[in-house]
Design a protein around this motif. Structure first.
Motif, PDB file in Angstrom:
ATOM      1  N   UNK A   1       7.547 -16.050   6.777  1.00 48.09           N
ATOM      2  CA  UNK A   1       7.798 -14.617   7.001  1.00 48.09           C
ATOM      3  C   UNK A   1       7.483 -14.137   8.429  1.00 48.09           C
ATOM      4  N   UNK A   2       8.029 -12.968   8.898  1.00 45.50           N
ATOM      5  CA  UNK A   2       7.530 -12.431  10.201  1.00 45.50           C
ATOM      6  C   UNK A   2       6.374 -11.997   9.996  1.00 45.50           C
ATOM      7  N   UNK A   3       5.515 -11.576  10.948  1.00 45.57           N
ATOM      8  CA  UNK A   3       5.701 -12.355  12.274  1.00 45.57           C
ATOM      9  C   UNK A   3       5.431 -13.853  12.202  1.00 45.57           C
ATOM     10  N   UNK A   4       6.195 -14.789  13.212  1.00 40.17           N
ATOM     11  CA  UNK A   4       5.688 -16.070  13.091  1.00 40.17           C
ATOM     12  C   UNK A   4       4.651 -16.440  14.384  1.00 40.17           C
ATOM     13  N   UNK A   5       3.288 -16.502  14.022  1.00 38.44           N
ATOM     14  CA  UNK A   5       2.416 -16.529  15.068  1.00 38.44           C
ATOM     15  C   UNK A   5       1.435 -17.665  14.869  1.00 38.44           C
ATOM     16  N   UNK A   6       2.088 -18.953  14.870  1.00 40.75           N
ATOM     17  CA  UNK A   6       1.115 -19.962  14.584  1.00 40.75           C
ATOM     18  C   UNK A   6       0.194 -20.447  15.683  1.00 40.75           C
ATOM     19  N   UNK A   7      -1.074 -21.034  15.504  1.00 35.68           N
ATOM     20  CA  UNK A   7      -1.831 -21.277  16.746  1.00 35.68           C
ATOM     21  C   UNK A   7      -1.198 -22.120  17.838  1.00 35.68           C
ATOM     22  N   UNK A   8      -0.170 -23.125  17.569  1.00 35.38           N
ATOM     23  CA  UNK A   8       0.675 -23.872  18.460  1.00 35.38           C
ATOM     24  C   UNK A   8       1.601 -22.995  19.137  1.00 35.38           C
TER      25      UNK A   8
ATOM     26  N   UNK B   1       5.262 -17.681  29.358  1.00 29.98           N
ATOM     27  CA  UNK B   1       5.445 -16.437  28.729  1.00 29.98           C
ATOM     28  C   UNK B   1       6.406 -16.240  27.373  1.00 29.98           C
ATOM     29  N   UNK B   2       7.031 -17.148  27.015  1.00 31.29           N
ATOM     30  CA  UNK B   2       7.712 -17.265  25.889  1.00 31.29           C
ATOM     31  C   UNK B   2       7.016 -17.926  24.817  1.00 31.29           C
ATOM     32  N   UNK B   3       5.484 -18.166  24.812  1.00 27.51           N
ATOM     33  CA  UNK B   3       4.663 -18.772  23.769  1.00 27.51           C
ATOM     34  C   UNK B   3       3.868 -17.681  23.321  1.00 27.51           C
ATOM     35  N   UNK B   4       4.822 -16.921  22.494  1.00 29.60           N
ATOM     36  CA  UNK B   4       4.174 -15.518  22.016  1.00 29.60           C
ATOM     37  C   UNK B   4       4.496 -15.521  20.434  1.00 29.60           C
ATOM     38  N   UNK B   5       3.994 -14.705  19.778  1.00 27.54           N
ATOM     39  CA  UNK B   5       4.492 -14.460  18.327  1.00 27.54           C
ATOM     40  C   UNK B   5       5.928 -13.912  18.272  1.00 27.54           C
ATOM     41  N   UNK B   6       6.635 -14.413  17.319  1.00 30.52           N
ATOM     42  CA  UNK B   6       8.162 -14.208  17.117  1.00 30.52           C
ATOM     43  C   UNK B   6       8.062 -12.752  16.054  1.00 30.52           C
ATOM     44  N   UNK B   7       8.573 -11.800  16.646  1.00 30.45           N
ATOM     45  CA  UNK B   7       8.655 -10.550  15.636  1.00 30.45           C
ATOM     46  C   UNK B   7      10.042  -9.999  15.626  1.00 30.45           C
ATOM     47  N   UNK B   8      10.409  -9.340  14.897  1.00 31.74           N
ATOM     48  CA  UNK B   8      11.867  -9.044  14.839  1.00 31.74           C
ATOM     49  C   UNK B   8      12.097  -7.916  15.954  1.00 31.74           C
ATOM     50  N   UNK B   9      13.569  -8.223  16.493  1.00 35.87           N
ATOM     51  CA  UNK B   9      13.724  -7.404  17.559  1.00 35.87           C
ATOM     52  C   UNK B   9      13.913  -5.960  16.964  1.00 35.87           C
ATOM     53  N   UNK B  10      14.602  -5.435  15.861  1.00 34.86           N
ATOM     54  CA  UNK B  10      14.617  -4.302  15.180  1.00 34.86           C
ATOM     55  C   UNK B  10      13.831  -4.135  13.914  1.00 34.86           C
ATOM     56  N   UNK B  11      14.095  -3.187  13.128  1.00 37.99           N
ATOM     57  CA  UNK B  11      13.124  -3.009  12.030  1.00 37.99           C
ATOM     58  C   UNK B  11      13.851  -3.821  10.922  1.00 37.99           C
ATOM     59  N   UNK B  12      12.994  -4.540  10.405  1.00 34.48           N
ATOM     60  CA  UNK B  12      13.239  -5.913   9.417  1.00 34.48           C
ATOM     61  C   UNK B  12      14.129  -5.275   8.216  1.00 34.48           C
TER      62      UNK B  12
END
Length: 556
Positions: free
Chosen positions: A258-265, A223-234
């Motif tokens: 840069x955000x979001x971090x969403x690499x294939x791996x 469930x944590x293999x997901x895109x890293x987006x900011x919690x608040x407004x960047x």
């Protein structure tokens, strides 16, 4: 006939005063007896990997009310807390927090170091005499056997005749093994790779408890293999630098940091769980697992004090990749604040708000990215080993006829070959001094000390005091280098640590809960003071190598 009173009025008043005094003394003695120790049902030790003190203040207005602010506003804040030794790295850091002493005594002189007695390189927690539990890999072959003294967790186990439980949890093996001490009921760490499991060692158990197997099978890691987006407004993250800059590292397949971090791996559900560690989700799964351990191990459920040791490691991975001034660091701490609030909520519910004691600190700080500092015209730089290696080799050949007089280089310490020194009919002290003077001439070196100086002097302040506390007579080297402030032996992106400089030594120390005062101090406290403070609170023995002092202001 009037019956005369047996006592005059003044006599009656005197009798009342005496009675009141006796009762008051009894109450005072009772109060003294009840205050000889405090018995929380659970002590929770939290180490945040690579947390500088200013992360507490820099991001404070973004924090919620139930995480870091709960510590600061309802607990006790030691604002001038420092590591009093170097190297400032994870293994020594966790060990010093829990043993109440420094590498000079507890023996964990680095994450890795050159073992001069056995002529091998060793890792602080590795132990091939034990096997992995929960994985077929070697990731679980660990134990605390290189730590030569007891921990506060050991002393609590001994004090309670082994009835008080100790459970230690971290993403990093060393972040669990060393705080758990020699007697922990269990230590668990996260094995990434293509497995994404919490594992252990046969040092603690022969198989994982059912609840750990169930957790590993629950899909939490996936469930944590997901895109890293900011919690608040960047755009509100004004306490950190621009998102796109040249001072930060990249995930595989990324073009910009840069955000979001969403690499294939990162998004792939079946491979490379190691990537979770380098996102704030690593702290979240650590919190999930710690809360599950709290429930399943029935911690804090009786009058015998238990201990839960938690290390949040993702802060270190993120710091190394992105650096002190990054949006990623800010977002990681805002998310950690929410994880702390979740942990507090679970403790309130499962143990009781007035029934547990918590401390939070770090295992080291971090330097600003030197390339960033240079661009701000602040003195900083990197070690150019390739260039200086040639010069140093030529010096050794000219002076001693061989480079082999240097046997190893580890943790900015040179180890000499004693046999060659003797064969050349040289005095060890003189060789140390001669090489030290040569190294002092190199541009990136700030100062140099010899093993002989560490043996012969008793330093009480400054850099030499810090080095001496990290100098173990049986394990440390012959020549100790100190880099110039702002200088790192590292790549050009991300932050690092390890030095005796203040940016690596100044870390938070927060206390909260049963037996803890509300307040703060700017008086200097040191990392080895934590264990004796908790020992004094609990009324138990100090760890066997303890050199710290209880922080009296913290305790009620």
């Amino acid at each position: 006939m009037k019956i005369r009173s047996l006592f005059s009025f003044p006599t009656f008043i005197l009798a009342l005063l005496i009675a009141f005094s006796v009762n008051s003394q009894k109450r005072d003695k009772t109060e003294e007896t009840t205050q000889i120790k405090v018995s929380p049902k659970l002590v929770v030790g939290i180490v945040v990997d690579q947390m500088r003190y200013d992360y507490l203040t820099r991001f404070y207005e973004h924090y919620g009310d139930d995480g870091f602010k709960r510590f600061v506003e309802e607990g006790y804040n030691c604002k001038n807390n420092h590591f009093n030794y170097a190297p400032t790295s994870t293994g020594p850091g966790h060990t010093s927090v829990y043993t109440g002493t420094t590498p000079a005594t507890h023996g964990i002189i680095g994450n890795n170091w050159y073992d001069k007695e056995n002529d091998i390189d060793v890792y602080c927690a590795s132990d091939d005499t034990y096997n992995s539990v929960g994985t077929a890999s070697d990731a679980g072959k660990m134990s605390p056997h290189r730590m030569t003294v007891t921990t506060i967790t050991d002393e609590l186990r001994l004090h309670t005749q082994m009835r008080g439980k100790t459970i230690a949890i971290a993403l990093k093996d060393r972040g669990a093994v060393l705080p758990g001490g020699h007697t922990a009921n269990a230590a668990y760490w996260f094995h990434g790779g293509d497995e994404g499991k919490w594992i252990s060692s046969t040092y603690y158990m022969n198989q994982l408890p059912k609840w750990v197997d169930d957790f590993n099978s629950s899909g939490k890691a996936q469930s944590y293999k997901k895109a890293w987006t900011t919690l608040g407004d960047i755009n509100t993250y004004l306490e950190s630098g621009p998102d796109n800059n040249g001072y930060e590292g990249l995930f595989q397949d990324e073009v910009t940091p840069t955000f979001p971090h969403s690499t294939p791996n990162l998004l792939d559900k079946t491979r490379d769980y190691e990537l979770i560690k380098a996102t704030p989700y690593g702290n979240s799964i650590t919190t999930d697992f710690a809360i599950e351990a709290l429930k399943q191990e029935n911690l804090g459920k009786d009058a015998i004090t238990d201990f839960l040791a938690i290390s949040f490691s993702s802060t270190d991975y993120v710091g190394h990749k992105y650096g002190v001034n990054s949006k990623e660091i800010q977002d990681t701490y805002l998310r950690l604040d929410e994880d702390l609030a979740r942990l507090f909520k679970a403790l309130d519910k499962n143990v009781g708000k007035e029934e547990y004691t918590v401390f939070l600190t770090a295992d080291h700080g971090a330097v600003e990215v030197p390339s960033y500092l240079k661009d701000q015209r602040i003195p900083a730089g990197y070690v150019d080993y390739e260039t200086t290696q040639t010069k140093f080799s030529e010096f050794l050949k000219f002076k001693y006829g061989t480079e082999d007089i240097i046997k190893n280089f580890s943790n900015l310490q040179f180890f000499l070959d004693d046999k060659i020194v003797k064969n050349l009919d040289l005095e060890l002290k003189n060789v140390q001094e001669t090489i030290a003077l040569e190294l002092l001439s190199y541009d990136y070196v700030d100062r140099v000390y010899t093993g002989y100086q560490m043996w012969q002097n008793d330093y009480t302040s400054g850099i030499p005091y810090i080095l001496q506390n990290g100098f173990n007579q049986k394990r440390s080297g012959d020549i100790l280098l100190v880099l110039k402030p702002g200088t790192a032996s590292y790549g050009s992106t991300g932050s690092t640590h390890g030095s005796p400089q203040v940016y690596d030594t100044h870390c938070p120390l927060l206390f909260y809960g049963k037996g803890i005062k509300q307040g703060s101090t700017v008086a200097r406290t040191e990392i080895p003071d934590i264990a004796p403070t908790i020992a004094t609170l609990l009324g138990i023995s100090f760890p066997s190598g303890n050199t710290g002092q209880p922080i009296a202001e913290v305790l009620e």
